[in-house]
Enzyme design. Structure first.
Site, short mmCIF file in Angstrom:
data_model
loop_
_atom_site.label_atom_id
_atom_site.label_comp_id
_atom_site.label_asym_id
_atom_site.label_seq_id
_atom_site.Cartn_x
_atom_site.Cartn_y
_atom_site.Cartn_z
N LYS A 50 0.83 -1.20 0.00
CA LYS A 50 0.00 0.00 0.00
C LYS A 50 0.86 1.25 0.00
O LYS A 50 0.44 2.32 -0.47
CB LYS A 50 -0.96 0.01 1.18
N TYR A 179 -6.94 -10.21 -6.69
CA TYR A 179 -6.67 -8.97 -5.97
C TYR A 179 -5.20 -8.58 -5.97
O TYR A 179 -4.86 -7.43 -6.27
CB TYR A 179 -7.22 -9.10 -4.54
N GLY A 262 -2.54 -17.04 -6.41
CA GLY A 262 -3.05 -17.52 -5.13
C GLY A 262 -1.95 -17.80 -4.13
O GLY A 262 -0.75 -17.63 -4.41
N HIS A 436 -22.28 16.59 4.41
CA HIS A 436 -22.11 17.00 3.01
C HIS A 436 -20.89 17.92 2.90
O HIS A 436 -20.67 18.75 3.78
CB HIS A 436 -23.36 17.76 2.53
#
Length: 453
Positions: A50, A179, A262, A436
């Site tokens: 990440k 993924y 995998g 909002h």
């Protein structure tokens, strides 16, 4: 023989925290790790990948800055050595944090080595024998390498080795459209490599509904990623300037190949047979609803038990085991509502059932979808790809599942995760008053559009 109150084998996202809790209770605990503290997440998964995703997004935003009135002169250059070093820094900070944490614990013995069972209460490591009435396995998983023609003749990458690349591939061929493969495909395309995805199945991200899979493919194709689904007869061969990847319908001249087909559990070299611990045909340790194996006094946590393949499910395994064994609680794996994210950009946040699963359940269901192009935050940011989808039970009014593929989808999904865990009905959630302008403000509107199917 050294005696402990508990032995934890593997220092991923469950074992260390359980060991720490037991030490807090005054127990003497041995924590054995054969490689690095922190497991996959810290060392080869969430944290470094990440961090790489963040670098890739920075490059993407910079390249598209002119659309926002920000002009950056010259070509956007990627320094892969800096990119790699940044990811390694994040990993080392986390790993060293664990080392320092454990060093300050009286009652914790951290052992670096490969543990194997001698019997149900005894393990050997580094020539020593340790015994304890409770043994916890948190040994994780590793990439699977399929037996494809020529795969052993090439220098392929895995999700573990690719994070150490310090130069940009000319053309990255990603084998596997799930993924892990999708995240690396988009990441390296944004770094500047040509990228091809080769997937044997008919769709990318095959566990998702077809509309989600199609939208994911659209996102990746829009960035110039070449996608080959339904690929068969995949084979590899060395070429003069890299690797040739051939399928029944394509021939790709790649410089690098990432195998992302995998993972399998690290249970084949623990001596489980000596302890009598049962595994399934894939090597996952069989556990009950409280994570106990078939052998009294042995538990399996995290990826190696096949009950979840994510950092957060591994940590939840720790929470379940600690609650049951240390706090007098009775928590079960079956109570867990599965949620996860796919970290392409925009991300996919998912919880509960897919539409396909909900239809198969026999429930009378309701579905609502809304494109991200109708979300104010998405338009303000200029990031309108993707859509929201929610599925509910028409009779109980409970939310069965949801998918948010779009800007901040991995965060927005938590509003629905919390509602599902609390048992909140969708009519009650419709009356919330969100802030909002946010992406989350569309959830009540999305729920209000639920219609029977």
């Amino acid at each position: 023989m050294k005696s402990f109150d508990a032995i934890v084998i593997g220092a991923g996202q469950a074992g260390p925290f359980l060991a720490a809790r037991m030490v807090e209770k005054g127990m003497k605990v041995a924590l054995i790790e054969r490689k690095f503290l922190g497991g996959t997440c810290v060392n080869a998964g969430c944290m470094p990948t990440k961090t790489l995703v963040a670098s890739a997004r920075a490059a993407h935003v910079a390249r598209n800055s002119a659309a926002y009135g920000v002009n950056i002169p010259g070509e956007i250059a990627i320094d892969m050595k800096v990119v790699r070093a940044r990811a390694e820094t994040v990993t080392m900070n986390a790993r060293n944090g664990l080392i320092g944490w454990f060093a300050g614990m009286d009652g914790m013995t951290v052992i670096s080595g490969h543990a194997r069972f001698e019997d149900p209460k005894t393990v050997s490591v580094n020539g020593e024998t340790l015994t304890a009435p409770r043994i916890f396995l948190n040994v994780g998983a590793r990439p699977v390498i399929p037996d494809l023609p020529g795969v052993n003749d090439i220098d392929y990458l895995t999700s573990t080795s690719i994070i150490h690349l310090d130069r940009l591939p000319r053309h990255l061929a990603v084998i596997g459209g799930s993924y892990i493969g999708l995240e690396f495909a988009q990441m390296y395309r944004r770094f500047g490599a040509e990228v091809s995805i080769i997937e044997h199945g008919p769709k990318l991200a095959s566990r998702e509904d077809e509309d989600i899979s199609d939208a994911i493919a659209d996102v990746l194709r829009s960035e110039g990623i070449d996608i080959h689904t339904g690929a068969s007869d995949i084979a590899f061969a060395k070429s003069s300037d890299g690797i040739t990847v051939a399928t029944d319908s394509a021939r790709i001249d790649a410089s690098h190949v990432l195998i992302a087909t995998g993972r399998k559990p690290n249970t084949d070299d623990l001596g489980l047979e000596a302890a009598g611990v049962i595994t399934d045909k894939h090597g996952y340790i069989t556990v009950d609803d409280r994570l106990a194996t078939n052998v009294d006094g042995i538990w399996a946590l995290g990826d190696c038990n096949g009950r979840g393949a994510f950092t957060h499910t591994s940590y939840n395994d720790f929470e379940i085991a600690a609650a049951n064994l240390l706090d007098g609680d009775d928590r079960k794996v079956s109570s867990r509502i599965l949620a996860y994210a796919l970290y392409i950009d925009p991300p996919l946040g998912r919880v509960g059932m897919t539409e396909k699963q909900a239809r198969a359940s026999g429930c009378k269901i309701m579905i609502s979808t809304r494109p991200m192009s109708r979300v104010g935050r998405a338009n303000e940011r200029g990031e309108t790809k993707g859509f929201m989808k929610v599925i509910a039970d028409a009779e109980t009014k409970k939310i069965l599942g949801a998918a948010i593929l779009g800007i901040e989808g991995d965060e927005v999904i938590h509003g629905i995760i919390d509602a599902m865990n609390a048992g909140t009905t969708y009519p009650a959630l419709q009356w919330s008053v969100p802030i909002h302008p946010t992406v989350s403000e569309l959830i009540p509107t999305l729920l209000g559009d639920l219609k029977p199917v």
